[in-house]
Design an enzyme around this catalytic site. Sequence first.
Site, PDB file in Angstrom:
ATOM      1  N   GLU A 163      -2.834   7.965  -4.305  1.00 58.72           N
ATOM      2  CA  GLU A 163      -3.002   7.050  -5.433  1.00 58.72           C
ATOM      3  C   GLU A 163      -4.264   7.426  -6.206  1.00 58.72           C
ATOM      4  O   GLU A 163      -5.332   7.429  -5.594  1.00 58.72           O
ATOM      5  CB  GLU A 163      -3.097   5.625  -4.888  1.00 58.72           C
ATOM      6  CG  GLU A 163      -3.050   4.588  -5.973  1.00 58.72           C
ATOM      7  CD  GLU A 163      -2.896   3.183  -5.426  1.00 58.72           C
ATOM      8  OE1 GLU A 163      -1.973   2.930  -4.624  1.00 58.72           O
ATOM      9  OE2 GLU A 163      -3.718   2.337  -5.807  1.00 58.72           O
ATOM     10  N   HIS A 184      -1.136   0.198  -9.856  1.00 62.74           N
ATOM     11  CA  HIS A 184      -1.756  -0.763  -8.931  1.00 62.74           C
ATOM     12  C   HIS A 184      -2.327  -1.974  -9.698  1.00 62.74           C
ATOM     13  O   HIS A 184      -3.548  -2.218  -9.682  1.00 62.74           O
ATOM     14  CB  HIS A 184      -2.847  -0.081  -8.104  1.00 62.74           C
ATOM     15  CG  HIS A 184      -3.116  -0.785  -6.797  1.00 62.74           C
ATOM     16  ND1 HIS A 184      -3.507  -0.133  -5.654  1.00 62.74           N
ATOM     17  CD2 HIS A 184      -3.049  -2.101  -6.450  1.00 62.74           C
ATOM     18  CE1 HIS A 184      -3.674  -1.006  -4.670  1.00 62.74           C
ATOM     19  NE2 HIS A 184      -3.400  -2.219  -5.134  1.00 62.74           N
ATOM     20  N   ARG A 194       0.860  -1.178   0.000  1.00 61.86           N
ATOM     21  CA  ARG A 194       0.000   0.000   0.000  1.00 61.86           C
ATOM     22  C   ARG A 194       0.897   1.229   0.000  1.00 61.86           C
ATOM     23  O   ARG A 194       1.914   1.276   0.704  1.00 61.86           O
ATOM     24  CB  ARG A 194      -0.902   0.022   1.237  1.00 61.86           C
ATOM     25  CG  ARG A 194      -2.061  -0.959   1.195  1.00 61.86           C
ATOM     26  CD  ARG A 194      -3.105  -0.583   0.139  1.00 61.86           C
ATOM     27  NE  ARG A 194      -4.271  -1.447   0.149  1.00 61.86           N
ATOM     28  CZ  ARG A 194      -4.448  -2.498  -0.657  1.00 61.86           C
ATOM     29  NH1 ARG A 194      -3.528  -2.824  -1.553  1.00 61.86           N
ATOM     30  NH2 ARG A 194      -5.562  -3.209  -0.583  1.00 61.86           N
TER      31      ARG A 194
HETATM   32  C1  DGY Z   1      -5.764  -6.032  -2.948  1.00 62.96           C
HETATM   33  O1  DGY Z   1      -6.518  -6.944  -3.284  1.00 62.96           O
HETATM   34  O2  DGY Z   1      -5.700  -5.622  -1.791  1.00 62.96           O
HETATM   35  C2  DGY Z   1      -4.887  -5.455  -4.009  1.00 62.96           C
HETATM   36  O3  DGY Z   1      -4.227  -4.321  -3.616  1.00 62.96           O
HETATM   37  C3  DGY Z   1      -5.652  -5.210  -5.289  1.00 62.96           C
HETATM   38  O4  DGY Z   1      -5.913  -6.397  -5.875  1.00 62.96           O
END
Ligand code: DGY
Length: 326
Positions: free
Chosen positions: A267, A286, A238
Amino acid sequence: MSLPLVLLTHTLPPDWLASLDGRICAVSGPVDATSLTPHLETHLSEAEGLFCLLTIPMRKELLDRMPRLRVVCNMAVGVDNVDVAECTRRGIPVGNTPDILTAATADLTMALLLAAARRLPEAAQDARAGRWKTWSPTGWLGADLRGATLGIVGMGKIGRAVAERARGFGLRIVYIDTSPRQDIEAELGSTFLSLDELIRQSDFISLHCPLTSDTRGLINEFALRKMKPTAVLVNAARGPVVDTVALVRALSEGWIAAAALDVTDPEPLPSDHPLYSLPNCLIVPHIGSATRGTRRRMAEMACENLLAGLEGRRLPYCVNPEVYKT
Ligand code: DGY
């Protein structure tokens, strides 16, 4: 009998949601929504189910406006966009989509690591721009993987899958997690270190921890300054785990060699953000779980959670199972 009203914050391919056909009354937002549309907002008070993505925060103020809500399904493994504690307090189960995206995310992590190590963005850009004049013995030199040390921050399922792949490239694995994992140490020959030691020893550092109050800003100026000047930082966890302002300085002032980011803070980054102008920073939007099979299955798992919640059954993939204990 009327069908339960469900807010789908985003429009998804109908075949991914086929199991919902005839079982819910859906109100959907646009495919690229970054907030709830006014149309969805008008249905908050009637909604019994919520199917959401990680791009829209689901906080208490919103839950306050959804008195009939019985289930929240996040189409992601991470649930940091959802106020899970508040849902639990209200007895609302929250579903996620674990495991299915482990392989895709670990694959993408290795792609980022390799691309940054071997300076692929710069090299590709130079080739395209006509700067490839000859085979250059000293051009585009990158980092060796064999014998180098990879520090994994967060040895959960994705961290472990990265370790398995990295071993194939001859990397030595060190890691940090909330506690040592003897099973993984034996199987993968990895070593548990303090964060400080991991940062000092690693040639590559790959982040795979969830975003929590403990991990927010974990990779800050202090941490970045302690890394090797040749170190490569990979973030597929993240964005807020890394202090973005400090990262800009680290990359532009040579505290570390390169970064490869699947996630950022904020983001997305604004298009004029300084990170985009740095040749040693690779940023992708992402896409850790973005394979056709993985994303479809994530949607299907979220649907399974949704239907279970609406029918009063236990969610198959539930992050707050304590709601069932009361
Ligand atoms: C999640 O699933 O947490 C990812 O960041 C996106 O697929």
